[in-house]
Write a protein that holds these residues in place. Structure first.
Motif, PDB file in Angstrom:
ATOM      1  N   UNK A   4      -0.501  19.868 -14.015  1.00 55.47           N
ATOM      2  CA  UNK A   4      -1.650  19.911 -13.128  1.00 55.47           C
ATOM      3  C   UNK A   4      -1.344  19.105 -11.871  1.00 55.47           C
ATOM      4  N   UNK A   5      -1.727  19.667 -10.710  1.00 55.21           N
ATOM      5  CA  UNK A   5      -1.424  19.025  -9.438  1.00 55.21           C
ATOM      6  C   UNK A   5      -2.673  18.974  -8.568  1.00 55.21           C
ATOM      7  N   UNK A   6      -2.976  17.778  -8.073  1.00 56.22           N
ATOM      8  CA  UNK A   6      -4.082  17.608  -7.137  1.00 56.22           C
ATOM      9  C   UNK A   6      -3.514  17.646  -5.730  1.00 56.22           C
ATOM     10  N   UNK A   7      -3.918  18.665  -4.947  1.00 55.13           N
ATOM     11  CA  UNK A   7      -3.418  18.775  -3.588  1.00 55.13           C
ATOM     12  C   UNK A   7      -3.522  20.186  -3.064  1.00 55.13           C
ATOM     13  N   UNK A   8      -2.941  20.392  -1.889  1.00 53.94           N
ATOM     14  CA  UNK A   8      -2.963  21.665  -1.185  1.00 53.94           C
ATOM     15  C   UNK A   8      -1.910  22.592  -1.791  1.00 53.94           C
ATOM     16  N   UNK A   9      -2.348  23.752  -2.270  1.00 52.58           N
ATOM     17  CA  UNK A   9      -1.410  24.667  -2.928  1.00 52.58           C
ATOM     18  C   UNK A   9      -0.327  25.157  -1.975  1.00 52.58           C
ATOM     19  N   UNK A  10      -0.613  25.208  -0.672  1.00 55.26           N
ATOM     20  CA  UNK A  10       0.409  25.653   0.279  1.00 55.26           C
ATOM     21  C   UNK A  10       1.593  24.701   0.297  1.00 55.26           C
ATOM     22  N   UNK A  11       1.322  23.427   0.114  1.00 58.86           N
ATOM     23  CA  UNK A  11       2.401  22.443   0.046  1.00 58.86           C
ATOM     24  C   UNK A  11       3.008  22.395  -1.350  1.00 58.86           C
ATOM     25  N   UNK A  12       2.175  22.438  -2.363  1.00 61.98           N
ATOM     26  CA  UNK A  12       2.647  22.306  -3.739  1.00 61.98           C
ATOM     27  C   UNK A  12       3.526  23.485  -4.162  1.00 61.98           C
ATOM     28  N   UNK A  13       3.184  24.688  -3.725  1.00 63.81           N
ATOM     29  CA  UNK A  13       3.964  25.856  -4.144  1.00 63.81           C
ATOM     30  C   UNK A  13       5.366  25.868  -3.557  1.00 63.81           C
ATOM     31  N   UNK A  14       5.591  25.101  -2.498  1.00 63.15           N
ATOM     32  CA  UNK A  14       6.937  25.038  -1.912  1.00 63.15           C
ATOM     33  C   UNK A  14       7.963  24.493  -2.899  1.00 63.15           C
ATOM     34  N   UNK A  15       7.503  23.715  -3.873  1.00 65.44           N
ATOM     35  CA  UNK A  15       8.403  23.112  -4.852  1.00 65.44           C
ATOM     36  C   UNK A  15       8.661  24.005  -6.058  1.00 65.44           C
ATOM     37  N   UNK A  16       8.011  25.165  -6.108  1.00 66.66           N
ATOM     38  CA  UNK A  16       8.220  26.091  -7.225  1.00 66.66           C
ATOM     39  C   UNK A  16       9.369  27.039  -6.880  1.00 66.66           C
ATOM     40  N   UNK A 185      -2.138  29.088 -11.495  1.00 66.35           N
ATOM     41  CA  UNK A 185      -3.423  29.247 -10.805  1.00 66.35           C
ATOM     42  C   UNK A 185      -3.435  28.257  -9.643  1.00 66.35           C
ATOM     43  N   UNK A 186      -3.221  28.746  -8.401  1.00 71.18           N
ATOM     44  CA  UNK A 186      -3.161  27.841  -7.252  1.00 71.18           C
ATOM     45  C   UNK A 186      -4.520  27.334  -6.790  1.00 71.18           C
ATOM     46  N   UNK A 187      -5.612  27.956  -7.286  1.00 75.18           N
ATOM     47  CA  UNK A 187      -6.976  27.519  -6.967  1.00 75.18           C
ATOM     48  C   UNK A 187      -7.701  27.303  -8.290  1.00 75.18           C
ATOM     49  N   UNK A 188      -7.353  26.235  -8.979  1.00 75.78           N
ATOM     50  CA  UNK A 188      -7.710  26.045 -10.381  1.00 75.78           C
ATOM     51  C   UNK A 188      -9.198  25.842 -10.619  1.00 75.78           C
ATOM     52  N   UNK A 189      -9.921  25.270  -9.660  1.00 77.80           N
ATOM     53  CA  UNK A 189     -11.340  25.013  -9.870  1.00 77.80           C
ATOM     54  C   UNK A 189     -11.569  24.106 -11.054  1.00 77.80           C
ATOM     55  N   UNK A 205       0.520  26.099 -14.958  1.00 77.77           N
ATOM     56  CA  UNK A 205       0.630  25.266 -13.762  1.00 77.77           C
ATOM     57  C   UNK A 205      -0.651  25.469 -12.963  1.00 77.77           C
ATOM     58  N   UNK A 206      -1.406  24.394 -12.765  1.00 79.57           N
ATOM     59  CA  UNK A 206      -2.670  24.481 -12.046  1.00 79.57           C
ATOM     60  C   UNK A 206      -2.701  23.560 -10.847  1.00 79.57           C
ATOM     61  N   UNK A 207      -3.310  24.046  -9.758  1.00 73.04           N
ATOM     62  CA  UNK A 207      -3.423  23.284  -8.513  1.00 73.04           C
ATOM     63  C   UNK A 207      -4.866  23.303  -8.045  1.00 73.04           C
ATOM     64  N   UNK A 208      -5.337  22.147  -7.567  1.00 72.25           N
ATOM     65  CA  UNK A 208      -6.714  22.058  -7.089  1.00 72.25           C
ATOM     66  C   UNK A 208      -6.809  21.007  -5.997  1.00 72.25           C
ATOM     67  N   UNK A 209      -7.430  21.379  -4.879  1.00 78.67           N
ATOM     68  CA  UNK A 209      -7.527  20.500  -3.720  1.00 78.67           C
ATOM     69  C   UNK A 209      -8.608  19.437  -3.874  1.00 78.67           C
ATOM     70  N   UNK A 215     -10.502  16.659 -11.640  1.00 82.25           N
ATOM     71  CA  UNK A 215     -10.799  15.788 -12.778  1.00 82.25           C
ATOM     72  C   UNK A 215     -11.493  16.562 -13.895  1.00 82.25           C
ATOM     73  N   UNK A 216     -12.426  17.453 -13.520  1.00 80.99           N
ATOM     74  CA  UNK A 216     -13.110  18.272 -14.524  1.00 80.99           C
ATOM     75  C   UNK A 216     -12.117  19.178 -15.242  1.00 80.99           C
ATOM     76  N   UNK A 217     -11.248  19.827 -14.468  1.00 81.16           N
ATOM     77  CA  UNK A 217     -10.254  20.730 -15.061  1.00 81.16           C
ATOM     78  C   UNK A 217      -9.324  19.976 -16.001  1.00 81.16           C
ATOM     79  N   UNK A 218      -8.858  18.827 -15.562  1.00 78.46           N
ATOM     80  CA  UNK A 218      -7.945  18.031 -16.384  1.00 78.46           C
ATOM     81  C   UNK A 218      -8.591  17.664 -17.725  1.00 78.46           C
ATOM     82  N   UNK A 219      -9.847  17.264 -17.679  1.00 82.35           N
ATOM     83  CA  UNK A 219     -10.554  16.895 -18.902  1.00 82.35           C
ATOM     84  C   UNK A 219     -10.719  18.098 -19.825  1.00 82.35           C
ATOM     85  N   UNK A 220     -11.122  19.240 -19.264  1.00 80.96           N
ATOM     86  CA  UNK A 220     -11.316  20.446 -20.085  1.00 80.96           C
ATOM     87  C   UNK A 220     -10.018  20.880 -20.756  1.00 80.96           C
TER      88      UNK A 220
END
Length: 231
Positions: A4-16, A185-189, A205-209, A215-220
């Motif tokens: 799980x990654x907290x941040x902008x998916x446009x930046x985070x996906x560059x590392x995939x 899911x680049x917009x994990x909600x 792999x989940x990303x959320x800005x 935090x909700x997603x991580x807990x679920x």
């Protein structure tokens, strides 16, 4: 495996790495009908608007389809699928931008939500799921699945204003992947896709800005992992 990654998916996906993802399932940001009505904000995260008179449901949905679709196409392996939740008004633009990025149209699915949303014209009882393919056509695992998917829309006190039922996500994931495959899911909600992956034995792999929804997603997802571990 869950990442799980907290941040902008446009930046985070560059590392995939290229072609390392087996499936993308996401409910992406888009503008709603201008002048439409929404529920009042619940005070959590980015959903704090009482109406959507400017066509925005969230304060972070300025991202354009043309910005993130090429990255999604790049990270997906060949002969794979991509599912994107969308409304009727934005469907044409989404499909055009997806084809510009290299995708080909595979199918248009309908999610029958089991309830209706007030509207100025007709009461919306469904949403669309644009099914795209990269490369050759891949047969889904359960060929008896209808293109109309009937799963009750979460109502009442939602974890996220556009929360999707886990059962809906599981159908898409099980049909287009095998156990152990990697789903992005680049917009994990609030993490419904991630919970569905845990429940079905897929890597996620989940990303959320937004920090609140992250935090909700991580807990679920952690709760789903514990449930699977303890049977």
């Amino acid at each position: 495996m869950v990442q799980l990654y907290h941040g902008d998916c446009l930046e985070l996906m560059k590392d995939i790495p290229d072609g390392s993802i087996d499936l993308v399932v996401t409910d992406c940001p888009y503008h709603i009908v201008q002048g439409g009505c929404t529920n009042k904000g619940n005070g959590n995260g980015i959903f704090q608007k009482e109406n959507a008179s400017d066509g925005k449901l969230f304060s972070h949905n300025e991202i354009r389809f043309s910005e993130w679709l090429p990255e999604v196409y790049r990270v997906l392996r060949h002969d794979s699928h991509c599912y994107i939740m969308i409304n009727g008004r934005n469907l044409k633009e989404l499909q055009q931008e997806a084809e510009n990025a290299g995708f080909a149209f595979q199918n248009l699915l309908v999610w029958d939500k089991g309830n209706v949303t007030p509207n100025r014209y007709y009461m919306n009882a469904c949403e669309f799921i644009l099914m795209l393919k990269k490369g050759k056509s891949r047969t889904i695992n359960n060929r008896g699945t209808s293109s109309i998917l009937r799963y009750k829309n979460p109502v009442g006190k939602k974890l996220h204003p556009t929360e999707k039922p886990v059962e809906l996500m599981q159908v898409l994931i099980e049909n287009s992947t095998n156990e152990g495959d990697v789903v992005l899911d680049p917009f994990m909600g609030s993490g419904s896709t991630g919970v569905a992956c845990v429940n079905t034995g897929r890597k996620f792999i989940g990303m959320e800005l937004d920090q609140g929804y992250f935090d909700i997603a991580q807990k679920r997802i952690e709760e789903a992992e514990r449930a699977v571990l303890h049977g």
